[in-house]
Design a protein around this motif. Structure first.
Motif, PDB file in Angstrom:
ATOM      1  N   LEU A 190      -4.232   5.096   3.245  1.00 55.18           N
ATOM      2  CA  LEU A 190      -5.472   4.452   2.796  1.00 55.18           C
ATOM      3  C   LEU A 190      -6.439   4.402   3.971  1.00 55.18           C
ATOM      4  O   LEU A 190      -6.201   3.704   4.958  1.00 55.18           O
ATOM      5  CB  LEU A 190      -5.178   3.044   2.280  1.00 55.18           C
ATOM      6  CG  LEU A 190      -6.386   2.220   1.826  1.00 55.18           C
ATOM      7  CD1 LEU A 190      -7.107   2.896   0.676  1.00 55.18           C
ATOM      8  CD2 LEU A 190      -5.950   0.814   1.415  1.00 55.18           C
ATOM      9  N   VAL A 191      -7.533   5.165   3.883  1.00 60.58           N
ATOM     10  CA  VAL A 191      -8.512   5.239   4.970  1.00 60.58           C
ATOM     11  C   VAL A 191      -9.546   4.134   4.845  1.00 60.58           C
ATOM     12  O   VAL A 191      -9.875   3.451   5.810  1.00 60.58           O
ATOM     13  CB  VAL A 191      -9.218   6.614   4.980  1.00 60.58           C
ATOM     14  CG1 VAL A 191     -10.272   6.671   6.086  1.00 60.58           C
ATOM     15  CG2 VAL A 191      -8.209   7.726   5.144  1.00 60.58           C
ATOM     16  N   ALA A 192     -10.080   3.933   3.634  1.00 66.12           N
ATOM     17  CA  ALA A 192     -11.176   2.972   3.464  1.00 66.12           C
ATOM     18  C   ALA A 192     -11.195   2.439   2.037  1.00 66.12           C
ATOM     19  O   ALA A 192     -10.769   3.117   1.092  1.00 66.12           O
ATOM     20  CB  ALA A 192     -12.507   3.628   3.800  1.00 66.12           C
ATOM     21  N   PHE A 193     -11.715   1.228   1.906  1.00 65.86           N
ATOM     22  CA  PHE A 193     -11.838   0.570   0.605  1.00 65.86           C
ATOM     23  C   PHE A 193     -13.213  -0.071   0.518  1.00 65.86           C
ATOM     24  O   PHE A 193     -13.876  -0.306   1.541  1.00 65.86           O
ATOM     25  CB  PHE A 193     -10.741  -0.489   0.436  1.00 65.86           C
ATOM     26  CG  PHE A 193     -10.849  -1.621   1.415  1.00 65.86           C
ATOM     27  CD1 PHE A 193     -11.434  -2.829   1.063  1.00 65.86           C
ATOM     28  CD2 PHE A 193     -10.377  -1.471   2.725  1.00 65.86           C
ATOM     29  CE1 PHE A 193     -11.547  -3.868   1.978  1.00 65.86           C
ATOM     30  CE2 PHE A 193     -10.484  -2.507   3.647  1.00 65.86           C
ATOM     31  CZ  PHE A 193     -11.067  -3.703   3.277  1.00 65.86           C
ATOM     32  N   ASN A 215       3.392  -2.799   3.026  1.00 65.49           N
ATOM     33  CA  ASN A 215       4.357  -1.785   2.620  1.00 65.49           C
ATOM     34  C   ASN A 215       5.677  -2.103   3.321  1.00 65.49           C
ATOM     35  O   ASN A 215       5.850  -3.199   3.864  1.00 65.49           O
ATOM     36  CB  ASN A 215       3.856  -0.365   2.903  1.00 65.49           C
ATOM     37  CG  ASN A 215       3.563  -0.122   4.380  1.00 65.49           C
ATOM     38  OD1 ASN A 215       4.068  -0.842   5.255  1.00 65.49           O
ATOM     39  ND2 ASN A 215       2.740   0.875   4.660  1.00 65.49           N
ATOM     40  N   LYS A 216       6.599  -1.163   3.360  1.00 62.80           N
ATOM     41  CA  LYS A 216       7.905  -1.447   3.951  1.00 62.80           C
ATOM     42  C   LYS A 216       7.817  -1.805   5.444  1.00 62.80           C
ATOM     43  O   LYS A 216       8.613  -2.595   5.951  1.00 62.80           O
ATOM     44  CB  LYS A 216       8.832  -0.243   3.770  1.00 62.80           C
ATOM     45  CG  LYS A 216       9.324  -0.044   2.341  1.00 62.80           C
ATOM     46  CD  LYS A 216      10.261   1.156   2.279  1.00 62.80           C
ATOM     47  CE  LYS A 216      10.830   1.329   0.864  1.00 62.80           C
ATOM     48  NZ  LYS A 216      11.738   2.506   0.785  1.00 62.80           N
ATOM     49  N   LYS A 217       6.823  -1.233   6.141  1.00 60.14           N
ATOM     50  CA  LYS A 217       6.757  -1.388   7.582  1.00 60.14           C
ATOM     51  C   LYS A 217       5.550  -2.186   8.083  1.00 60.14           C
ATOM     52  O   LYS A 217       5.537  -2.638   9.221  1.00 60.14           O
ATOM     53  CB  LYS A 217       6.726  -0.009   8.251  1.00 60.14           C
ATOM     54  CG  LYS A 217       7.958   0.841   7.993  1.00 60.14           C
ATOM     55  CD  LYS A 217       7.832   2.188   8.701  1.00 60.14           C
ATOM     56  CE  LYS A 217       9.066   3.046   8.488  1.00 60.14           C
ATOM     57  NZ  LYS A 217       8.940   4.375   9.150  1.00 60.14           N
ATOM     58  N   THR A 218       4.552  -2.332   7.242  1.00 61.39           N
ATOM     59  CA  THR A 218       3.253  -2.802   7.736  1.00 61.39           C
ATOM     60  C   THR A 218       2.735  -3.962   6.902  1.00 61.39           C
ATOM     61  O   THR A 218       2.936  -4.012   5.684  1.00 61.39           O
ATOM     62  CB  THR A 218       2.213  -1.651   7.685  1.00 61.39           C
ATOM     63  OG1 THR A 218       2.757  -0.508   8.324  1.00 61.39           O
ATOM     64  CG2 THR A 218       0.918  -2.056   8.372  1.00 61.39           C
ATOM     65  N   LYS A 219       2.043  -4.877   7.600  1.00 62.10           N
ATOM     66  CA  LYS A 219       1.296  -5.938   6.919  1.00 62.10           C
ATOM     67  C   LYS A 219      -0.071  -6.034   7.588  1.00 62.10           C
ATOM     68  O   LYS A 219      -0.165  -6.362   8.766  1.00 62.10           O
ATOM     69  CB  LYS A 219       2.027  -7.268   7.004  1.00 62.10           C
ATOM     70  CG  LYS A 219       1.296  -8.409   6.297  1.00 62.10           C
ATOM     71  CD  LYS A 219       2.095  -9.710   6.408  1.00 62.10           C
ATOM     72  CE  LYS A 219       1.397 -10.851   5.681  1.00 62.10           C
ATOM     73  NZ  LYS A 219       2.170 -12.129   5.775  1.00 62.10           N
ATOM     74  N   ILE A 220      -1.107  -5.739   6.834  1.00 65.13           N
ATOM     75  CA  ILE A 220      -2.470  -5.768   7.361  1.00 65.13           C
ATOM     76  C   ILE A 220      -3.240  -6.889   6.662  1.00 65.13           C
ATOM     77  O   ILE A 220      -3.273  -6.946   5.423  1.00 65.13           O
ATOM     78  CB  ILE A 220      -3.194  -4.426   7.143  1.00 65.13           C
ATOM     79  CG1 ILE A 220      -2.437  -3.299   7.859  1.00 65.13           C
ATOM     80  CG2 ILE A 220      -4.634  -4.502   7.629  1.00 65.13           C
ATOM     81  CD1 ILE A 220      -3.001  -1.915   7.570  1.00 65.13           C
ATOM     82  N   ASN A 225     -13.073   0.474   6.729  1.00 67.89           N
ATOM     83  CA  ASN A 225     -11.903   1.281   7.059  1.00 67.89           C
ATOM     84  C   ASN A 225     -10.769   0.387   7.560  1.00 67.89           C
ATOM     85  O   ASN A 225     -11.000  -0.686   8.114  1.00 67.89           O
ATOM     86  CB  ASN A 225     -12.247   2.335   8.116  1.00 67.89           C
ATOM     87  CG  ASN A 225     -12.681   1.695   9.405  1.00 67.89           C
ATOM     88  OD1 ASN A 225     -13.554   0.840   9.416  1.00 67.89           O
ATOM     89  ND2 ASN A 225     -12.060   2.089  10.500  1.00 67.89           N
ATOM     90  N   LEU A 226      -9.544   0.849   7.345  1.00 61.68           N
ATOM     91  CA  LEU A 226      -8.392   0.201   7.933  1.00 61.68           C
ATOM     92  C   LEU A 226      -8.138   0.829   9.301  1.00 61.68           C
ATOM     93  O   LEU A 226      -8.150   2.054   9.436  1.00 61.68           O
ATOM     94  CB  LEU A 226      -7.160   0.371   7.043  1.00 61.68           C
ATOM     95  CG  LEU A 226      -7.186  -0.383   5.704  1.00 61.68           C
ATOM     96  CD1 LEU A 226      -5.930  -0.052   4.905  1.00 61.68           C
ATOM     97  CD2 LEU A 226      -7.299  -1.879   5.902  1.00 61.68           C
ATOM     98  N   ILE A 227      -7.946  -0.012  10.300  1.00 64.28           N
ATOM     99  CA  ILE A 227      -7.705   0.496  11.654  1.00 64.28           C
ATOM    100  C   ILE A 227      -6.258   0.972  11.791  1.00 64.28           C
ATOM    101  O   ILE A 227      -5.985   2.075  12.250  1.00 64.28           O
ATOM    102  CB  ILE A 227      -8.030  -0.592  12.693  1.00 64.28           C
ATOM    103  CG1 ILE A 227      -9.517  -0.977  12.601  1.00 64.28           C
ATOM    104  CG2 ILE A 227      -7.666  -0.117  14.097  1.00 64.28           C
ATOM    105  CD1 ILE A 227      -9.905  -2.146  13.485  1.00 64.28           C
ATOM    106  N   GLU A 228      -5.333   0.122  11.390  1.00 67.57           N
ATOM    107  CA  GLU A 228      -3.926   0.520  11.440  1.00 67.57           C
ATOM    108  C   GLU A 228      -3.624   1.458  10.275  1.00 67.57           C
ATOM    109  O   GLU A 228      -4.113   1.264   9.150  1.00 67.57           O
ATOM    110  CB  GLU A 228      -3.033  -0.729  11.359  1.00 67.57           C
ATOM    111  CG  GLU A 228      -1.565  -0.432  11.535  1.00 67.57           C
ATOM    112  CD  GLU A 228      -0.717  -1.694  11.569  1.00 67.57           C
ATOM    113  OE1 GLU A 228       0.514  -1.568  11.615  1.00 67.57           O
ATOM    114  OE2 GLU A 228      -1.304  -2.801  11.549  1.00 67.57           O
TER     115      GLU A 228
END
Length: 452
Positions: free
Chosen positions: A194-197, A216-221, A234-237
């Protein structure tokens, strides 16, 4: 990048693509978006534009700032313009060379006044045939991007309340992300990033803070948004979609994990809205070797770089004669400022006079008091007494030019100076009846009265 993909048919049929990104990139850079992300996205954008193999015109808009981040942004833009043989209009350089930045820095620093931009657009339109293709050197490899909608992306999007919002350019379906609802990503997008929303929140008097969480399984933003405009963020991570990927509203105001436009990571953000209104503009990418850039820039070198580009690509001569506009505005102001200011100056003069009068003892504004005071101060000396008629005459003449005396009560008038002056005025009015002789007896009577 989203616009190129979502509007592919329109852009392929276009005679000219005009684009401006430098102010947006600078704004993100100021709010600590990593430069390597800006660099990656801009270089991919340039490759996508070059692959269109049609006339491309970049506009570098001016901004009244003087810092290295803006110079870095503009010079990086110019380096890529040179690399891909794009045409360009450098309004920042024009403004710098003609000392125009401060003059045209209105309350909206990021947007020039509309007549200037309207004339620039007109000049570009009149010169369409002179702006050639970008001289494509090769077909550039770019990652696979997808422009998708919320309906495309989420299994359970219909759980959210839907509305429609419009402005002069967009009509968007919005989905109200709130409460405990978790949107689940569809399996078909597994391994996409996911690049941008997009978000288009309603405004409120407290500001438009809203936030959401991606897991997701590894990440929390955790990301906050501060805007009531239709904005793409945009999402940085890197957020890679897997079978356990969800999006939900940050109802408990958990602390942000990454910054955003107009929000620093150190900011202590709180939701002022009870929802986030998601818009239907989302950008995904299938990461590959083309999604990673290995070029690194020395910021100090980039800030001080003088980028030289062949003049055949430079269309800055299409900038309207803004120097002439400045001269016209300055001469108009020189003529009209005195006219506009005159009523205010008159009002200020009146207010000063009122203030002065309020500071005075009202009795001091009366002629009787002034005359009586002069008699008291001058009769004690021979030369003072000798010049008293001239002093009294001067006071009487000067008093005529003064505003009307301030009102006094009868009790306030029962002082020696006022009674003495009043006796003189009455004596003068009846001089032909021996008023001045009567005045001598009145003075002796007042002296005796006030001595007691």
């Amino acid at each position: 990048m989203y616009a190129l993909i979502a509007n592919e048919k329109v852009i392929k049929e276009a005679d000219l693509v005009i684009i401006e990104t430098n102010l947006n990139e600078y704004d993100n850079f100021v709010y600590d978006l990593r430069f390597d992300i800006l660099q990656r996205d801009f270089e991919i954008l340039c490759k996508m534009l070059a692959n269109l193999n049609k006339p491309i015109l970049f506009i570098l808009l001016p901004l009244y700032v003087n810092n290295d981040k803006f110079k870095i942004t503009n010079n990086f833009n110019l380096l890529q313009i040179k690399k891909y043989n794009f045409h360009f209009i450098d309004m920042q350089r024009y403004y710098d060379e003609n000392n125009l930045n401060e003059f045209f820095a209105t309350n909206d620093l990021f947007h020039q006044i509309s007549p200037i931009m309207r004339l620039l657009g007109q000049n570009i339109a009149l010169n369409l045939g002179k702006i050639g293709r970008c001289n494509l050197k090769c077909n550039y490899s770019v990652p696979k991007f997808l422009a998708v909608t919320l309906q495309d992306l989420f299994e359970n999007i219909n759980q959210l309340e839907k509305s429609v919002k419009s402005n002069s350019l967009f009509t968007e379906e919005l989905y109200r992300l709130e409460g405990k609802i978790k949107l689940k990503f569809k399996k078909e997008f597994k391994n996409y990033t996911l690049v941008a929303f997009s978000v288009w929140n309603d405004d409120n008097s407290l500001g438009t803070f809203s936030s959401a969480i991606w897991t997701n399984k590894k990440t929390k933003i955790i990301k906050y948004c501060l805007s009531s405009f239709l904005m793409m963020y945009n999402l940085i991570e890197n957020f890679v979609i897997d079978e356990e990927s969800f999006l939900y509203f940050n109802a408990n105001n958990q602390k942000q994990s990454e910054n955003n436009l107009w929000i620093f990571l150190k900011d202590d953000c709180r939701n002022t809205l009870d929802c986030m209104q998601l818009a239907n503009q989302i950008l995904l990418v299938k990461p590959d070797e083309n999604f990673t850039m290995n070029t690194h820039y020395d910021f100090q070198t980039l800030a001080n770089l003088e980028v030289q580009i062949d003049e055949k690509y430079n269309f800055s001569h299409l900038i309207p004669d803004v120097v002439l506009f400045k001269e016209i505005i300055e001469e108009y102001n020189a003529r009209m400022d005195p006219v506009k200011i005159a009523p205010f100056q008159a009002e200020i003069k009146n207010l000063k006079l009122e203030l002065h009068q309020k500071k005075q003892n009202p009795i001091q504004t009366h002629l009787a008091h002034k005359l009586g005071r002069a008699i008291i101060e001058n009769y004690r000396s021979f030369w003072g007494f000798l010049g008293l008629p001239f002093v009294l005459n001067y006071i009487a003449k000067k008093h005529k030019k003064k505003p009307a005396p301030l009102p006094c009560t009868e009790n306030e008038k029962q002082i020696l100076s006022y009674q003495l002056g009043l006796a003189l005025i009455n004596a003068h009015k009846a001089w032909y009846k021996g008023g001045y002789i009567w005045f001598i007896f009145k003075v002796l009577s007042l002296k005796k009265k006030f001595r007691r």
